[in-house]
Scaffold this active site. Structure first.
Site, PDB file in Angstrom:
ATOM      1  N   LYS A  22     126.832 143.667  62.542  1.00 53.21           N
ATOM      2  CA  LYS A  22     125.652 143.198  63.297  1.00 53.21           C
ATOM      3  C   LYS A  22     124.720 144.361  63.604  1.00 53.21           C
ATOM      4  CE  LYS A  22     125.904 142.652  67.880  1.00 53.21           C
ATOM      5  NZ  LYS A  22     124.906 143.367  68.700  1.00 53.21           N
ATOM      6  N   ASN A  23     125.279 145.452  64.139  1.00 53.63           N
ATOM      7  CA  ASN A  23     124.440 146.553  64.612  1.00 53.63           C
ATOM      8  C   ASN A  23     123.872 147.424  63.496  1.00 53.63           C
ATOM      9  OD1 ASN A  23     124.744 145.594  67.139  1.00 53.63           O
ATOM     10  ND2 ASN A  23     126.262 147.097  67.776  1.00 53.63           N
ATOM     11  N   CYS A 117     119.836 143.909  81.526  1.00 51.47           N
ATOM     12  CA  CYS A 117     120.925 143.376  80.698  1.00 51.47           C
ATOM     13  C   CYS A 117     122.188 143.377  81.543  1.00 51.47           C
ATOM     14  CB  CYS A 117     121.088 144.285  79.478  1.00 51.47           C
ATOM     15  SG  CYS A 117     122.572 143.978  78.538  1.00 51.47           S
ATOM     16  N   ARG A 122     119.347 149.701  80.803  1.00 53.53           N
ATOM     17  CA  ARG A 122     118.973 149.881  79.381  1.00 53.53           C
ATOM     18  C   ARG A 122     117.467 150.032  79.161  1.00 53.53           C
ATOM     19  NH1 ARG A 122     122.553 145.917  75.696  1.00 53.53           N
ATOM     20  NH2 ARG A 122     122.116 147.519  74.156  1.00 53.53           N
ATOM     21  N   ASP A 305     131.651 149.830  72.799  1.00 53.06           N
ATOM     22  CA  ASP A 305     131.801 148.434  72.380  1.00 53.06           C
ATOM     23  C   ASP A 305     133.250 148.037  72.138  1.00 53.06           C
ATOM     24  OD1 ASP A 305     128.721 148.442  70.377  1.00 53.06           O
ATOM     25  OD2 ASP A 305     129.074 148.350  72.539  1.00 53.06           O
ATOM     26  N   ARG A 397     127.113 135.636  69.076  1.00 52.24           N
ATOM     27  CA  ARG A 397     126.058 136.596  68.761  1.00 52.24           C
ATOM     28  C   ARG A 397     126.580 137.725  67.878  1.00 52.24           C
ATOM     29  NH1 ARG A 397     122.616 138.528  73.677  1.00 52.24           N
ATOM     30  NH2 ARG A 397     121.666 139.528  71.858  1.00 52.24           N
TER      31      ARG A 397
HETATM   32  C1  EPZ Z   1     123.341 150.099  70.716  1.00 54.81           C
HETATM   33  O1  EPZ Z   1     122.568 149.695  71.845  1.00 54.81           O
HETATM   34  C2  EPZ Z   1     124.182 148.883  70.324  1.00 54.81           C
HETATM   35  N1  EPZ Z   1     123.308 147.772  70.004  1.00 54.81           N
HETATM   36  C3  EPZ Z   1     125.099 148.519  71.485  1.00 54.81           C
HETATM   37  O2  EPZ Z   1     125.957 147.456  71.065  1.00 54.81           O
HETATM   38  C4  EPZ Z   1     125.971 149.705  71.834  1.00 54.81           C
HETATM   39  O3  EPZ Z   1     126.729 149.411  72.978  1.00 54.81           O
HETATM   40  C5  EPZ Z   1     125.089 150.932  72.130  1.00 54.81           C
HETATM   41  O4  EPZ Z   1     124.201 151.192  71.035  1.00 54.81           O
HETATM   42  C6  EPZ Z   1     125.904 152.193  72.375  1.00 54.81           C
HETATM   43  O5  EPZ Z   1     126.743 152.460  71.307  1.00 54.81           O
HETATM   44  C7  EPZ Z   1     122.715 147.744  68.774  1.00 54.81           C
HETATM   45  O6  EPZ Z   1     122.862 148.612  67.936  1.00 54.81           O
HETATM   46  C8  EPZ Z   1     121.856 146.555  68.485  1.00 54.81           C
HETATM   47  P1  EPZ Z   1     121.680 153.152  73.491  1.00 54.81           P
HETATM   48  P2  EPZ Z   1     121.352 150.594  72.359  1.00 54.81           P
HETATM   49  O7  EPZ Z   1     120.205 153.210  73.422  1.00 54.81           O
HETATM   50  O8  EPZ Z   1     120.761 151.326  71.229  1.00 54.81           O
HETATM   51  C9  EPZ Z   1     120.325 154.820  77.770  1.00 54.81           C
HETATM   52  C10 EPZ Z   1     127.105 145.399  71.196  1.00 54.81           C
HETATM   53  O9  EPZ Z   1     128.013 145.040  71.959  1.00 54.81           O
HETATM   54  N2  EPZ Z   1     118.951 154.812  77.242  1.00 54.81           N
HETATM   55  O10 EPZ Z   1     122.450 154.010  72.557  1.00 54.81           O
HETATM   56  O11 EPZ Z   1     120.484 149.720  73.188  1.00 54.81           O
HETATM   57  C11 EPZ Z   1     120.932 153.426  77.889  1.00 54.81           C
HETATM   58  O12 EPZ Z   1     120.555 152.794  79.084  1.00 54.81           O
HETATM   59  C12 EPZ Z   1     125.908 146.207  71.756  1.00 54.81           C
HETATM   60  O13 EPZ Z   1     127.081 145.166  69.987  1.00 54.81           O
HETATM   61  C13 EPZ Z   1     117.910 155.225  78.051  1.00 54.81           C
HETATM   62  O14 EPZ Z   1     118.104 155.588  79.206  1.00 54.81           O
HETATM   63  O15 EPZ Z   1     122.117 151.628  73.305  1.00 54.81           O
HETATM   64  C14 EPZ Z   1     122.423 153.726  77.798  1.00 54.81           C
HETATM   65  O16 EPZ Z   1     122.897 154.084  79.050  1.00 54.81           O
HETATM   66  C15 EPZ Z   1     125.917 146.276  73.239  1.00 54.81           C
HETATM   67  N3  EPZ Z   1     116.651 155.210  77.539  1.00 54.81           N
HETATM   68  C16 EPZ Z   1     122.469 154.902  76.831  1.00 54.81           C
HETATM   69  O17 EPZ Z   1     121.168 155.484  76.827  1.00 54.81           O
HETATM   70  C17 EPZ Z   1     116.381 154.809  76.242  1.00 54.81           C
HETATM   71  O18 EPZ Z   1     115.213 154.802  75.822  1.00 54.81           O
HETATM   72  C18 EPZ Z   1     122.851 154.541  75.390  1.00 54.81           C
HETATM   73  O19 EPZ Z   1     122.129 153.405  75.006  1.00 54.81           O
HETATM   74  C19 EPZ Z   1     117.452 154.385  75.443  1.00 54.81           C
HETATM   75  C20 EPZ Z   1     118.727 154.399  75.971  1.00 54.81           C
END
Ligand code: EPZ
Length: 417
Positions: A22-23, A117, A122, A305, A397
């Protein structure tokens, strides 16, 4: 609304095929926006989120073919309206992945902010910061990001934290920018590498995928390509954790063993016997698991995850495990539901102390997010009696045919109204 009824107490046995990731599929679908030529994909999972992304792209004018046997063809000959509306984005925050490609291809984009979320705030500030460094004007009004750039230009961007979709958004934008972009502290997740491989097949110039430093030399245009989406490492890990909890012997095929290193290490620590093949993983679990402690981290660390599924495993393991969540500030919602099944879990800030119990008791529980629902399925497979899981739309999902695959492995699991 559908629910899942799981009756525990049976070991798992047999073979299951891993679906496409998915990701990886979600950002790769967005890559179609970067070219007017066709992008032909294989191993695309049949999931709600993929359908949502395809619908969003079609709304913009992208030709989206019918998905069959994992094949899906997309073509963005023209982009009618570079807009991702709130109605779509609120159902799937990954919709923000259209921002970089639209800005790079059309010079403008209007994308709803994703909002909060269940697992954390996020924000997308790093996505915005990177695009602004590449020369975009971005204003936020009425819940929308309005972005404009005659043509993006290469820049050096250091991410304040490792962000997966942030890295993906900026990498896609940089493929059509003027000059070279360097992304520092980039995400190293296999899904980022899979997207980079797809972009390279489209003619993009990218170095360093899978490392902390990505270097992208912008092109004036990209071509079409064929790409096979990588296997889902989180789906893989979920089945492995289910076998470690319920016992038995299972072989997963169509897998990518080199992407589940941290998960496999913890399963061996818990007492599982694991054999890795080129594209298969065999797991055998005899007797009770041993509790493991873990701390989530960006790849190649232990995946956030997979945290919930391992909490379910620790609930019935011998001993006490400590689970520390460092990526998302609110990712222990499943602990409260596991406690309904008789688990002994104490939460202190971002750490959960899980004391293994002899036996969980089946009960009615509620899924709160995608991976939380997977942990309730794992717990239901070992609990005494029946577990009824509500709100399983979360599961649909991200897991293709979960109850069919588990039933084929001998589990008693069915969808009920
Ligand atoms: C991706 O989400 C995945 N989703 C998530 O999988 C996964 O949990 C996550 O990466 C971490 O591995 C997809 O790929 C579609 P991040 P993403 O940006 O990219 C903070 C699942 O279960 N942050 O790496 O949204 C954020 O709040 C899902 O399949 C900022 O502060 O996660 C978090 O604490 C859930 N500002 C951390 O960084 C930003 O601009 C990492 O989030 C971006 C992120």
């Amino acid at each position: 609304m559908d629910k899942l009824l799981v009756t525990g107490g049976r070991p798992l046995a047999g073979e299951a095929r891993v679906s496409g990731a998915k990701n990886a599929a979600l950002p790769i679908l967005c890559a179609a926006l970067l070219t007017e030529k066709p992008l032909a994909l294989e191993n695309v999972p049949r999931l709600m989120d993929v359908r949502t992304m395809a619908k969003l792209l079609a709304q913009m004018g992208v030709e989206v073919g019918a998905q069959s046997d994992g094949r899906l063809e997309l073509r963005a000959k023209g982009i009618r309206e570079p807009v991702a509306g709130y109605e779509m984005v609120k159902t799937m925050r990954a919709s923000v992945l259209v921002l970089g490609p639209l800005l790079a291809r059309c010079g403008r984009a209007r994308v709803s902010l994703p909002g909060g979320c269940a697992i954390g705030a996020r924000p997308v500030d790093q996505h915005v910061k990177g695009l602004q460094a590449m020369g975009a004007e971005i204003t936020v009004e009425h819940g929308y990001m309005n972005a404009e750039a005659k043509r993006l230009r290469g820049a050096r961007v250091t991410m304040d934290m490792v962000t997966v979709t942030g890295t993906e958004n900026l990498m896609m934008a940089a493929t059509l920018a003027e000059g070279t972009t360097v992304l520092e502290n980039a995400a190293r997740e296999p899904e980022v590498v899979d997207l980079a491989n797809c972009l390279k097949a489209m003619g993009a110039k990218i170095e360093g995928a899978g490392t902390e430093v990505l270097r992208i030399e912008g092109m004036s245009s990209l071509s079409g390509a064929r790409h096979r989406v990588m296997p889902d490492r989180i789906e893989t890990g979920t089945y492995l954790a289910a076998v470690a909890a319920a016992g038995g012997k299972v072989r997963l095929t169509g897998a990518a063993p080199d992407t589940v290193g941290a998960t496999v290490e913890k399963l061996v620590e818990a007492g599982a016997r694991i054999a890795l093949g080129a594209d298969s993983i065999e797991i055998e679990m005899a007797g009770r698991a041993r509790a493991v402690s873990l701390t989530t981290a960006p790849y190649p660390g232990f995946a956030t995850d997979m945290q919930a599924q391992f909490m379910a495993l620790d609930c019935i393991a011998a001993g006490t495990g400590t689970i520390t969540e460092t990526i998302f500030e609110n990712r222990f919602m499943h602990a409260l539901e596991l406690q309904r099944l008789g688990a002994d879990i104490a939460i202190q800030g971002n750490t959960a102390v899980v004391r293994g119990v002899e036996q969980l008791q089946g009960a009615s529980v509620m899924a709160t997010d995608l991976r939380a629902s997977a942990s309730l399925v794992v717990a239901g497979l070992v609990a005494q009696g029946e577990t009824l899981i509500d709100r399983i739309y979360h599961l649909d999902r991200g897991y293709e045919g979960l109850e069919q695959k588990l039933s084929a492995l001998g589990a008693r699991i069915s969808r009920v109204r």
